[in-house]
Write a protein that holds these residues in place. Sequence first.
Motif, PDB file in Angstrom:
ATOM      1  N   TRP A  21       0.986  -1.053  -0.014  1.00 14.32           N
ATOM      2  CA  TRP A  21      -0.059   0.045   0.121  1.00 14.32           C
ATOM      3  C   TRP A  21       0.987   1.415  -0.178  1.00 14.32           C
ATOM      4  O   TRP A  21       0.656   2.226  -0.569  1.00 14.32           O
ATOM      5  N   LEU A  22       1.998   1.114   0.794  1.00 12.72           N
ATOM      6  CA  LEU A  22       2.602   2.437   0.780  1.00 12.72           C
ATOM      7  C   LEU A  22       3.256   2.766  -0.744  1.00 12.72           C
ATOM      8  O   LEU A  22       3.529   3.800  -1.010  1.00 12.72           O
ATOM      9  N   ASP A  23       3.880   1.688  -1.334  1.00 11.27           N
ATOM     10  CA  ASP A  23       4.285   1.768  -2.480  1.00 11.27           C
ATOM     11  C   ASP A  23       3.206   2.511  -3.654  1.00 11.27           C
ATOM     12  O   ASP A  23       3.566   3.174  -4.499  1.00 11.27           O
ATOM     13  N   ASP A  24       2.145   1.856  -3.405  1.00 12.91           N
ATOM     14  CA  ASP A  24       0.793   2.498  -4.272  1.00 12.91           C
ATOM     15  C   ASP A  24       0.514   3.889  -4.059  1.00 12.91           C
ATOM     16  O   ASP A  24       0.398   4.707  -4.717  1.00 12.91           O
ATOM     17  N   ALA A  25       0.329   4.154  -2.851  1.00 15.49           N
ATOM     18  CA  ALA A  25      -0.360   5.422  -2.190  1.00 15.49           C
ATOM     19  C   ALA A  25       0.690   6.594  -2.046  1.00 15.49           C
ATOM     20  O   ALA A  25       0.159   7.637  -1.946  1.00 15.49           O
ATOM     21  N   GLN A  26       2.168   6.143  -1.784  1.00 14.76           N
ATOM     22  CA  GLN A  26       3.275   7.179  -1.485  1.00 14.76           C
ATOM     23  C   GLN A  26       2.768   8.291  -0.420  1.00 14.76           C
ATOM     24  O   GLN A  26       3.052   9.485  -0.878  1.00 14.76           O
ATOM     25  N   PRO A  27       2.181   7.814   0.643  1.00 18.02           N
ATOM     26  CA  PRO A  27       2.172   9.046   1.539  1.00 18.02           C
ATOM     27  C   PRO A  27       3.603   9.690   2.016  1.00 18.02           C
ATOM     28  O   PRO A  27       4.372   8.848   2.132  1.00 18.02           O
ATOM     29  N   ASP A  28       3.265  10.942   2.388  1.00 14.01           N
ATOM     30  CA  ASP A  28       4.752  11.389   2.965  1.00 14.01           C
ATOM     31  C   ASP A  28       4.793  11.155   4.595  1.00 14.01           C
ATOM     32  O   ASP A  28       5.875  10.850   5.054  1.00 14.01           O
ATOM     33  N   VAL A  29       3.934  10.958   5.120  1.00 13.41           N
ATOM     34  CA  VAL A  29       3.644  10.394   6.644  1.00 13.41           C
ATOM     35  C   VAL A  29       2.529   9.656   6.961  1.00 13.41           C
ATOM     36  O   VAL A  29       1.467   9.540   6.359  1.00 13.41           O
ATOM     37  N   VAL A  30       2.819   8.479   7.648  1.00 11.97           N
ATOM     38  CA  VAL A  30       1.836   7.337   8.214  1.00 11.97           C
ATOM     39  C   VAL A  30       1.903   7.245   9.762  1.00 11.97           C
ATOM     40  O   VAL A  30       2.870   7.200  10.233  1.00 11.97           O
ATOM     41  N   GLN A  31       0.753   7.444  10.378  1.00 12.18           N
ATOM     42  CA  GLN A  31       0.626   6.999  11.620  1.00 12.18           C
ATOM     43  C   GLN A  31      -0.151   5.678  11.562  1.00 12.18           C
ATOM     44  O   GLN A  31      -1.074   5.549  11.268  1.00 12.18           O
ATOM     45  N   LEU A  32       0.630   4.589  12.229  1.00  7.66           N
ATOM     46  CA  LEU A  32       0.194   3.526  12.450  1.00  7.66           C
ATOM     47  C   LEU A  32      -0.422   3.026  13.762  1.00  7.66           C
ATOM     48  O   LEU A  32      -0.043   3.777  14.959  1.00  7.66           O
ATOM     49  N   GLN A  33      -1.334   2.171  13.997  1.00  6.84           N
ATOM     50  CA  GLN A  33      -2.040   1.932  15.304  1.00  6.84           C
ATOM     51  C   GLN A  33      -1.952   0.278  15.252  1.00  6.84           C
ATOM     52  O   GLN A  33      -2.053  -0.418  14.076  1.00  6.84           O
ATOM     53  N   GLU A  34      -1.829  -0.333  16.500  1.00  5.84           N
ATOM     54  CA  GLU A  34      -2.007  -1.771  16.554  1.00  5.84           C
ATOM     55  C   GLU A  34      -0.734  -2.447  15.876  1.00  5.84           C
ATOM     56  O   GLU A  34      -1.138  -3.419  15.352  1.00  5.84           O
ATOM     57  N   ILE A  35       0.379  -2.165  16.175  1.00  3.44           N
ATOM     58  CA  ILE A  35       1.492  -2.663  15.579  1.00  3.44           C
ATOM     59  C   ILE A  35       1.776  -4.046  16.352  1.00  3.44           C
ATOM     60  O   ILE A  35       2.344  -4.908  15.765  1.00  3.44           O
ATOM     61  N   LYS A  36       1.423  -4.067  17.439  1.00  4.51           N
ATOM     62  CA  LYS A  36       1.501  -5.170  18.317  1.00  4.51           C
ATOM     63  C   LYS A  36       3.146  -5.898  18.348  1.00  4.51           C
ATOM     64  O   LYS A  36       3.257  -7.000  17.978  1.00  4.51           O
ATOM     65  N   LYS A  60       4.404  -5.589  23.648  1.00  5.57           N
ATOM     66  CA  LYS A  60       4.512  -6.852  23.191  1.00  5.57           C
ATOM     67  C   LYS A  60       2.999  -7.482  23.050  1.00  5.57           C
ATOM     68  O   LYS A  60       2.174  -7.392  24.239  1.00  5.57           O
ATOM     69  N   GLY A  61       2.490  -7.733  21.951  1.00  4.76           N
ATOM     70  CA  GLY A  61       1.450  -8.373  21.585  1.00  4.76           C
ATOM     71  C   GLY A  61       0.251  -7.626  21.572  1.00  4.76           C
ATOM     72  O   GLY A  61      -0.740  -8.073  21.008  1.00  4.76           O
ATOM     73  N   PHE A  62       0.200  -6.451  22.090  1.00  3.65           N
ATOM     74  CA  PHE A  62      -0.896  -5.560  22.085  1.00  3.65           C
ATOM     75  C   PHE A  62      -0.527  -4.153  21.589  1.00  3.65           C
ATOM     76  O   PHE A  62       0.550  -3.718  21.722  1.00  3.65           O
ATOM     77  N   ASN A  63      -1.671  -3.451  21.129  1.00  8.19           N
ATOM     78  CA  ASN A  63      -1.555  -1.960  21.164  1.00  8.19           C
ATOM     79  C   ASN A  63      -0.483  -1.552  20.324  1.00  8.19           C
ATOM     80  O   ASN A  63      -0.185  -2.357  19.409  1.00  8.19           O
ATOM     81  N   GLY A  64       0.143  -0.835  20.366  1.00  8.46           N
ATOM     82  CA  GLY A  64       1.452  -0.062  20.018  1.00  8.46           C
ATOM     83  C   GLY A  64       0.881   0.875  18.722  1.00  8.46           C
ATOM     84  O   GLY A  64       0.193   0.608  17.813  1.00  8.46           O
TER      85      GLY A  64
END
Length: 267
Positions: A21-36, A60-64
Amino acid sequence: MKIATFNINGIKARAEALPRWLDDAQPDVVQLQEIKSVDEAFPRALFEERGYNVETHGQKGFNGVAILSKLPLEDVTRGLPGDDSDEQARWIEATVLGKRALRICGLYLPNGNPVELENGKPVPGGKYDYKLKWMERLHARAAELIASEEPVLMAGDYNIIPQVEDAKRPEAWREDALFRPESRAAFRRILNLGYTEAFRARTQGAGHYSFWDYQAGAWNKNDGIRIDHFLLTPQAADLMRDCRIDAEIRGHEKPSDHVPVWIELDL
């Protein structure tokens, strides 16, 4: 500047879908949730080789939560102020250095289920009580940020369905923590500080969702809810060009149950 928020529901599970998705959408900044993922295990190289600076606040394993940025980041802070005993990794802030500075806050607001009530009030120490208290802290931080009179945005998975039109079947969510009146009122109190909810400033009406459950064929039925939001201070709202939901990503291989939401700012 194109800025996205995306609850990926596990970085390991999305190790192929997210870079695609990053390669297709090319956002400058991304905020991610639930990296776990703990910070040390986050696959930084996967994003650094695409030109992103990487900042994480893992567990570890949750949230992030995490920030990926092709622009320099300064003054990175982790954890929502107001409760030093809160160990859940749900908040990260940084200043993005574009044409001018933009303060960004990435958040993963507590789900709050199951809703446990006693005499009509949340049971102390329960998950719904934690959600509402977290939102009180969010309100306090939001008030500080808007008082700065600078471009600021707060983006992420709010776990709040703001309006009836933000759910395909609102009646199914009446007693859920995402749609209960206390949750929605807490969200409105933040908006009433002077924030703009970016998507609704651009698009009205029903049928626009950012989450579809994995169960019961929700995606095929378009049985979704809109819970991923951008809130902008007036100075950031003045810079907004567009805000959209990349809903089609939900139909791709090994998707998250959320999809990216993004804005474009004149920065």
